[in-house]
Design a protein around this motif. Structure first.
Motif, short mmCIF file in Angstrom:
data_model
loop_
_atom_site.label_atom_id
_atom_site.label_comp_id
_atom_site.label_asym_id
_atom_site.label_seq_id
_atom_site.Cartn_x
_atom_site.Cartn_y
_atom_site.Cartn_z
N ILE A 62 63.31 34.10 35.00
CA ILE A 62 63.75 33.85 36.37
C ILE A 62 64.15 32.38 36.54
O ILE A 62 64.98 32.05 37.37
N ALA A 81 61.06 45.61 47.52
CA ALA A 81 62.41 45.03 47.45
C ALA A 81 62.68 44.39 46.10
O ALA A 81 63.79 43.93 45.85
N SER A 82 61.67 44.34 45.23
CA SER A 82 61.80 43.71 43.90
C SER A 82 62.21 42.24 44.02
O SER A 82 63.11 41.77 43.32
N THR A 83 61.51 41.50 44.89
CA THR A 83 61.83 40.09 45.09
C THR A 83 60.55 39.26 45.20
O THR A 83 59.47 39.78 45.44
N ARG A 85 59.63 35.37 47.10
CA ARG A 85 60.14 34.31 47.97
C ARG A 85 59.52 32.98 47.52
O ARG A 85 58.30 32.84 47.46
N THR A 110 64.91 33.43 48.01
CA THR A 110 64.37 34.72 47.59
C THR A 110 65.02 35.05 46.26
O THR A 110 66.24 34.98 46.12
N VAL A 111 64.20 35.41 45.29
CA VAL A 111 64.67 35.66 43.92
C VAL A 111 64.43 37.13 43.57
O VAL A 111 63.35 37.66 43.81
N ALA A 112 65.45 37.75 43.00
CA ALA A 112 65.32 39.15 42.56
C ALA A 112 64.49 39.20 41.28
O ALA A 112 64.58 38.32 40.42
N LEU A 113 63.70 40.26 41.16
CA LEU A 113 62.87 40.46 39.98
C LEU A 113 63.30 41.71 39.24
O LEU A 113 63.57 42.74 39.87
N ASP A 114 63.33 41.63 37.92
CA ASP A 114 63.70 42.79 37.11
C ASP A 114 62.48 43.71 36.95
O ASP A 114 61.35 43.33 37.26
#
Length: 197
Positions: A62, A81-83, A85, A110-114
């Protein structure tokens, strides 16, 4: 020195600013070493069984800053939401832990997570729950994602030392923990993620 001599020249303390006659070579920004894809994969494989495996993944995949990862709480993780903050950072001021905003205003994000990272975070949450039960009243519940076994905050310098130990065990070149952020950015660019993102 040039600024001081310019001021002295204006006050007629010196006849001229000799610094204006000096030609300075353009400053080159040193390149920092980063891990390539194979090295990142090797690192992540090696740390897979580490108690902080999910933290190492957040740094390496990330691209979080060290203090951002250490300041995360469960309240900012949205599994649906797979995120995650990023709202604060943990640093050291006068030898003491200090909570503050991220490095820049754009650092609040806010960062997306795999899927793999989410799975690791769920596993980490369950492991942390077991640690809480084992310590009972001795556990300091700070809601931190990544904490010591007793719930207290991890110190940034300890985290760096631990990273170096793990990288050495994996027989990888020595880089700074922050360079994992650059490694993540390099991998994203290689994968076609736009530079602005």
């Amino acid at each position: 020195l040039s600024s001081a001599l310019s001021a002295a020249e204006k006050r007629r303390l010196v006849s001229s600013n000799v610094c204006r006659q000096v030609e300075i070579a353009p400053e080159r920004t040193p390149t920092r070493p980063v891990y390539d894809g194979k090295q990142l994969a090797r690192f992540l494989s090696h740390v897979g069984g580490d108690r902080l495996a999910a933290l190492w993944r957040l740094y390496a995949v990330i691209g979080l800053r060290k203090g951002e990862g250490l300041a995360l709480t469960w309240a900012v993780v949205d599994f649906d939401a797979s995120t995650v903050r990023i709202e604060r950072s943990l640093g050291i001021v006068n030898g003491r832990l200090s909570w503050g905003p991220p490095k820049s205003s754009s650092g609040v994000r806010t960062v997306a997570l795999d899927a793999t990272t989410l799975r690791m975070l769920r596993s980490h949450q369950a492991h942390q729950g077991a640690e809480k039960l084992a310590l009972g009243a001795g556990y300091v519940d700070t809601d931190l994602l990544f904490a010591r076994e007793d719930g207290a905050a991890l110190r940034p310098e300890w985290t760096s030392k631990r990273f170096h130990t793990l990288a050495e065990e994996a027989e990888l070149p020595r880089i700074h923990l922050h360079d994992l952020r650059h490694s993540a950015a390099s991998m994203a660019l290689t994968a076609g993620v736009p530079m602005k993102v």
